[in-house]
Design a protein around this motif. Structure first.
Motif, PDB file in Angstrom:
ATOM      1  N   ILE A  56       3.469   6.225  -0.774  1.00 51.46           N
ATOM      2  CA  ILE A  56       3.361   4.948  -0.056  1.00 51.46           C
ATOM      3  C   ILE A  56       1.952   4.788   0.508  1.00 51.46           C
ATOM      4  O   ILE A  56       1.337   3.722   0.403  1.00 51.46           O
ATOM      5  CB  ILE A  56       4.412   4.860   1.064  1.00 51.46           C
ATOM      6  CG1 ILE A  56       5.814   4.815   0.451  1.00 51.46           C
ATOM      7  CG2 ILE A  56       4.168   3.642   1.953  1.00 51.46           C
ATOM      8  CD1 ILE A  56       6.928   5.050   1.460  1.00 51.46           C
ATOM      9  N   LYS A  59      -0.630   4.129  -2.352  1.00 50.22           N
ATOM     10  CA  LYS A  59      -0.535   2.756  -2.852  1.00 50.22           C
ATOM     11  C   LYS A  59      -1.170   1.787  -1.855  1.00 50.22           C
ATOM     12  O   LYS A  59      -1.929   0.894  -2.243  1.00 50.22           O
ATOM     13  CB  LYS A  59       0.923   2.380  -3.096  1.00 50.22           C
ATOM     14  CG  LYS A  59       1.097   0.967  -3.636  1.00 50.22           C
ATOM     15  CD  LYS A  59       2.562   0.649  -3.839  1.00 50.22           C
ATOM     16  CE  LYS A  59       2.781  -0.716  -4.421  1.00 50.22           C
ATOM     17  NZ  LYS A  59       2.311  -1.818  -3.608  1.00 50.22           N
ATOM     18  N   SER A  60      -0.886   1.963  -0.576  1.00 49.08           N
ATOM     19  CA  SER A  60      -1.474   1.101   0.457  1.00 49.08           C
ATOM     20  C   SER A  60      -2.984   1.245   0.483  1.00 49.08           C
ATOM     21  O   SER A  60      -3.712   0.258   0.628  1.00 49.08           O
ATOM     22  CB  SER A  60      -0.897   1.448   1.826  1.00 49.08           C
ATOM     23  OG  SER A  60       0.491   1.246   1.848  1.00 49.08           O
ATOM     24  N   GLU A  63      -4.439  -0.569  -2.525  1.00 45.33           N
ATOM     25  CA  GLU A  63      -4.352  -2.015  -2.313  1.00 45.33           C
ATOM     26  C   GLU A  63      -5.396  -2.484  -1.309  1.00 45.33           C
ATOM     27  O   GLU A  63      -5.924  -3.582  -1.423  1.00 45.33           O
ATOM     28  CB  GLU A  63      -2.956  -2.408  -1.843  1.00 45.33           C
ATOM     29  CG  GLU A  63      -1.923  -2.361  -2.938  1.00 45.33           C
ATOM     30  CD  GLU A  63      -0.526  -2.709  -2.444  1.00 45.33           C
ATOM     31  OE1 GLU A  63      -0.317  -2.829  -1.215  1.00 45.33           O
ATOM     32  OE2 GLU A  63       0.363  -2.852  -3.290  1.00 45.33           O
ATOM     33  N   GLU A  71      -3.338 -10.259 -11.629  1.00 41.20           N
ATOM     34  CA  GLU A  71      -2.173  -9.833 -12.398  1.00 41.20           C
ATOM     35  C   GLU A  71      -2.492  -9.850 -13.881  1.00 41.20           C
ATOM     36  O   GLU A  71      -2.208  -8.913 -14.596  1.00 41.20           O
ATOM     37  CB  GLU A  71      -0.986 -10.758 -12.123  1.00 41.20           C
ATOM     38  CG  GLU A  71      -0.343 -10.532 -10.792  1.00 41.20           C
ATOM     39  CD  GLU A  71       0.445  -9.241 -10.730  1.00 41.20           C
ATOM     40  OE1 GLU A  71       0.980  -8.803 -11.758  1.00 41.20           O
ATOM     41  OE2 GLU A  71       0.525  -8.674  -9.640  1.00 41.20           O
ATOM     42  N   ARG A  84       0.138  -1.447 -12.680  1.00 44.39           N
ATOM     43  CA  ARG A  84       1.121  -1.421 -11.599  1.00 44.39           C
ATOM     44  C   ARG A  84       1.734  -0.030 -11.459  1.00 44.39           C
ATOM     45  O   ARG A  84       2.844   0.129 -10.990  1.00 44.39           O
ATOM     46  CB  ARG A  84       2.219  -2.457 -11.868  1.00 44.39           C
ATOM     47  CG  ARG A  84       1.730  -3.877 -12.075  1.00 44.39           C
ATOM     48  CD  ARG A  84       0.990  -4.435 -10.912  1.00 44.39           C
ATOM     49  NE  ARG A  84       1.859  -4.543  -9.762  1.00 44.39           N
ATOM     50  CZ  ARG A  84       1.511  -5.101  -8.628  1.00 44.39           C
ATOM     51  NH1 ARG A  84       0.314  -5.583  -8.472  1.00 44.39           N
ATOM     52  NH2 ARG A  84       2.346  -5.145  -7.625  1.00 44.39           N
ATOM     53  N   GLN A  85       0.987   1.003 -11.875  1.00 45.86           N
ATOM     54  CA  GLN A  85       1.507   2.368 -11.830  1.00 45.86           C
ATOM     55  C   GLN A  85       1.851   2.787 -10.402  1.00 45.86           C
ATOM     56  O   GLN A  85       2.806   3.515 -10.185  1.00 45.86           O
ATOM     57  CB  GLN A  85       0.507   3.339 -12.441  1.00 45.86           C
ATOM     58  CG  GLN A  85       1.054   4.735 -12.600  1.00 45.86           C
ATOM     59  CD  GLN A  85       0.139   5.608 -13.430  1.00 45.86           C
ATOM     60  OE1 GLN A  85      -0.821   5.140 -14.020  1.00 45.86           O
ATOM     61  NE2 GLN A  85       0.439   6.874 -13.464  1.00 45.86           N
ATOM     62  N   GLY A  86       1.087   2.330  -9.420  1.00 44.12           N
ATOM     63  CA  GLY A  86       1.369   2.663  -8.030  1.00 44.12           C
ATOM     64  C   GLY A  86       2.753   2.210  -7.607  1.00 44.12           C
ATOM     65  O   GLY A  86       3.471   2.925  -6.912  1.00 44.12           O
ATOM     66  N   ASP A  87       3.143   1.009  -8.044  1.00 41.64           N
ATOM     67  CA  ASP A  87       4.484   0.502  -7.736  1.00 41.64           C
ATOM     68  C   ASP A  87       5.555   1.401  -8.338  1.00 41.64           C
ATOM     69  O   ASP A  87       6.549   1.714  -7.699  1.00 41.64           O
ATOM     70  CB  ASP A  87       4.665  -0.920  -8.268  1.00 41.64           C
ATOM     71  CG  ASP A  87       3.847  -1.947  -7.521  1.00 41.64           C
ATOM     72  OD1 ASP A  87       3.384  -1.644  -6.396  1.00 41.64           O
ATOM     73  OD2 ASP A  87       3.666  -3.051  -8.054  1.00 41.64           O
ATOM     74  N   ARG A  88       5.348   1.796  -9.592  1.00 42.45           N
ATOM     75  CA  ARG A  88       6.333   2.641 -10.259  1.00 42.45           C
ATOM     76  C   ARG A  88       6.414   4.014  -9.598  1.00 42.45           C
ATOM     77  O   ARG A  88       7.488   4.588  -9.470  1.00 42.45           O
ATOM     78  CB  ARG A  88       5.992   2.774 -11.744  1.00 42.45           C
ATOM     79  CG  ARG A  88       6.197   1.469 -12.507  1.00 42.45           C
ATOM     80  CD  ARG A  88       6.054   1.657 -13.995  1.00 42.45           C
ATOM     81  NE  ARG A  88       4.758   2.150 -14.415  1.00 42.45           N
ATOM     82  CZ  ARG A  88       3.707   1.395 -14.708  1.00 42.45           C
ATOM     83  NH1 ARG A  88       3.809   0.081 -14.624  1.00 42.45           N
ATOM     84  NH2 ARG A  88       2.577   1.925 -15.100  1.00 42.45           N
ATOM     85  N   VAL A  90       5.732   4.784  -6.388  1.00 44.74           N
ATOM     86  CA  VAL A  90       6.418   4.627  -5.100  1.00 44.74           C
ATOM     87  C   VAL A  90       7.911   4.436  -5.327  1.00 44.74           C
ATOM     88  O   VAL A  90       8.740   5.020  -4.625  1.00 44.74           O
ATOM     89  CB  VAL A  90       5.825   3.454  -4.284  1.00 44.74           C
ATOM     90  CG1 VAL A  90       6.705   3.121  -3.099  1.00 44.74           C
ATOM     91  CG2 VAL A  90       4.417   3.790  -3.818  1.00 44.74           C
ATOM     92  N   SER A  91       8.269   3.648  -6.330  1.00 42.44           N
ATOM     93  CA  SER A  91       9.681   3.438  -6.636  1.00 42.44           C
ATOM     94  C   SER A  91      10.366   4.752  -7.011  1.00 42.44           C
ATOM     95  O   SER A  91      11.477   5.036  -6.544  1.00 42.44           O
ATOM     96  CB  SER A  91       9.806   2.433  -7.781  1.00 42.44           C
ATOM     97  OG  SER A  91      11.147   2.239  -8.116  1.00 42.44           O
TER      98      SER A  91
END
Length: 111
Positions: A56, A59-60, A63, A71, A84-88, A90-91
């Protein structure tokens, strides 16, 4: 905070943490602590807790230093899309934490 900061530095590719990443780690830890079930402390989560906090925070951090939120961009044969690897990541980390988190999903009940 040592293990979390070390993991976050590794995820960000940094040799030294800096104030921004340290702040992100503290904020991410507070965020995740609030989501833990009442009967769970961070130590109960094993390695999943520091990894999720570090993910988390990383990723922050990215960003916060990225130049924008592009996008997708296309011009003729050239096409650019932000990763968008950071989103994946964190998920995935939050999925590891799911047994320890409060159930904050919403559902309707019939009357």
């Amino acid at each position: 905070m040592g293990e979390i900061l070390t993991l976050a530095m590794e995820l960000c590719g940094l040799d030294t943490p800096g104030y921004l990443l340290e702040s992100m780690c503290h904020a991410a830890e507070k965020f995740l602590q609030r989501r833990l079930r009442e009967d769970v402390v961070p130590a109960d989560c094993g390695k999943a807790y520091p990894l999720a906090v570090a993910a988390i925070a990383a990723k922050s951090y990215h960003e916060g230093i990225s130049p924008g939120a592009l996008e997708r961009f296309s011009a003729g044969d050239l096409s650019i899309q932000m990763d968008r690897q950071g989103d994946r990541f964190v998920s995935a980390a939050m999925n590891l934490m799911s047994p320890f988190l409060k159930d904050d999903t919403f559902s309707f009940l019939g009357v």
